[in-house]
Design a protein around this motif. Structure first.
Motif, short mmCIF file in Angstrom:
data_model
loop_
_atom_site.label_atom_id
_atom_site.label_comp_id
_atom_site.label_asym_id
_atom_site.label_seq_id
_atom_site.Cartn_x
_atom_site.Cartn_y
_atom_site.Cartn_z
N VAL A 310 0.33 -5.24 -40.77
CA VAL A 310 1.06 -4.72 -39.60
C VAL A 310 2.13 -3.74 -40.07
O VAL A 310 2.92 -4.07 -40.97
N GLU A 313 7.33 -0.99 -38.63
CA GLU A 313 7.99 -0.71 -37.35
C GLU A 313 7.45 -1.57 -36.20
O GLU A 313 8.08 -1.66 -35.14
N ASP A 314 6.32 -2.20 -36.42
CA ASP A 314 5.70 -3.02 -35.36
C ASP A 314 5.93 -4.52 -35.58
O ASP A 314 5.37 -5.34 -34.85
N ARG A 315 6.72 -4.88 -36.55
CA ARG A 315 6.93 -6.29 -36.86
C ARG A 315 8.07 -6.91 -36.04
O ARG A 315 8.98 -7.54 -36.56
N GLU A 316 7.99 -6.71 -34.76
CA GLU A 316 9.01 -7.23 -33.86
C GLU A 316 8.38 -8.20 -32.86
O GLU A 316 7.24 -7.97 -32.43
#
Length: 402
Positions: A310, A313-316
């Motif tokens: 992943v 920046e998408d690890r939220e």
């Protein structure tokens, strides 16, 4: 709010015209809310509450359903023999329990009042024609009050009605499954599940992974019954495994969860299969546990690889992402641990050493963000066992000795 007679006339107009222009339903609700109550007839209260329920179903806001329930409450006080109004009170109170953003604790407090309305609805004369949604909310109210036998009765009355809403019909069938599980009548729960599964298959409706989890757990509970023949208990353990396997097949995103459930079931099955001749921990040498542990480690590794791919920046939300990473590592180690123990238990020490080495080669738990305190403790215990196995057998059974 000041009430004016003109608002009632406007409400009726907007209500009528909303059949051609759906946006007017909001104007109808607003005008009904401002209308003079003394001028409203029973049908006005019904229409007002129906509109609130329809808007609530669109927006899933508690305030919409609340307004509808309040309108119906006012209307039923004025027209206590108009059961259509009572029906709308039941529906809107039920809708409140489905609204978005309402805490579970608050929803729990809604059910006693909803149950009271449901039981009042049950007591109305038989000459009043029932609808399937009546029984839906009556059944749900009984479930929440833990009157599961009565809930089953009302779900069955709902299903006996002729209606085409396949989603609601399947929901009622699943409600019966849940009630039997709550009653710990797992045989009837599984029979009801088979009917539910068959219905969804005939209607070409997708099964939810949670459906198979419920069925698997029912089989596990049946398998735990020591009064049942051993061959039957074995069958139940195998059936539980098959349910979890199918759950993973229908929902590949949940295959890691299914592997964990299959491992838990296999652990109990291995304990059941052990005849006690191989010591206190003889169950560790059961092949069914080896297979499940290998599957667990591999699916956890696949989960870890997927998470690591992943983009940053998408690890939220990051806390959730880190917890998922930690769980993947945790179950990789857990799978290796039981594989290691299996090989030591069955005197295949070289393979035991290999898996002890794999455990030792995993990252330090303090370098893995997201670990819980319980994970830290378990991780350390497993690592200590792996180091003991390695120290005890590596010199004789390590790679050079094979």
């Amino acid at each position: 709010v000041v009430k004016y007679p003109g608002y009632l006339k406007a409400a009726r107009y907007f209500d009528r015209e909303s059949a051609h222009d759906g946006t007017l339903i909001l104007s109808a609700r607003e005008c009904y809310g401002k209308a003079e109550r003394d001028s409203m007839i029973a049908q006005d209260y019904i229409n007002y509450a129906v509109i609130c329920y329809m808007i609530g179903n669109r927006q899933k806001k508690k305030t919409d359903y609340e307004e509808g329930a309040q309108a119906a409450t006012e209307g039923f006080k004025r027209f206590p023999r108009n059961y259509q109004i009572l029906r709308q009170k039941l529906y809107n109170q039920g809708g409140m329990t489905t609204a978005y953003g309402v805490p579970a604790s608050e929803k729990k407090q809604m059910w006693p009042e909803l149950y009271e309305t449901a039981m009042a609805f049950v007591e109305i004369p038989d000459t009043f024609e029932r609808q399937f949604l009546d029984y839906k909310w009556i059944a749900k109210a009984n479930v929440e009050m833990e009157y599961y036998d009565k809930a089953i009765e009302y779900y069955k009355q709902e299903l006996a009605m002729n209606f085409s809403d396949s989603l609601e019909r399947s929901s009622a069938m699943l409600g019966i499954v849940d009630c039997y599980n709550f009653l710990k009548d797992y045989q009837r729960a599984l029979f009801a599940f088979s009917e539910y599964e068959d219905y969804k298959r005939r209607k070409k409706m997708a099964m939810d992974v949670n459906d198979y989890i419920k069925a698997g757990r029912s089989y596990e509970r049946l398998a735990a019954d020591t009064s049942v023949y051993a061959t039957t208990r074995s069958l139940y353990y195998e059936k539980a495994d098959s349910m979890y396997k199918v759950g993973g097949d229908v929902s590949p995103l949940n295959i890691f969860l299914m592997a964990r459930l299959r491992w838990n079931n296999a652990f109990k099955y291995a304990q059941f299969l052990d005849d006690g001749t191989n010591g206190v921990n003889g169950f560790v040498g059961q092949p069914v546990l080896l297979e499940a542990s290998d599957r667990l480690a591999k699916t956890a590794k696949a989960q870890l690889d997927s998470l690591k791919s992943v983009p940053v920046e998408d690890r939220e939300p990051l806390a959730e992402y880190n917890l998922n990473i930690a769980q993947a590592y945790f179950y990789i180690q857990n799978g290796y641990y039981w594989i290691m123990n299996y090989y030591v238990q069955t005197d295949k020490f070289a393979l035991g050493v290999e898996y002890a080495d794999r455990i030792k080669s995993l990252p330090d738990c303090y370098d893995i963000d997201g670990m819980t305190q319980e994970m830290y403790v378990e991780w350390g215990n497993v690592l200590n066992r792996a180091e003991y196995i390695y120290k005890t057998f590596a010199a004789k059974y390590g790679k050079k000795k094979r």
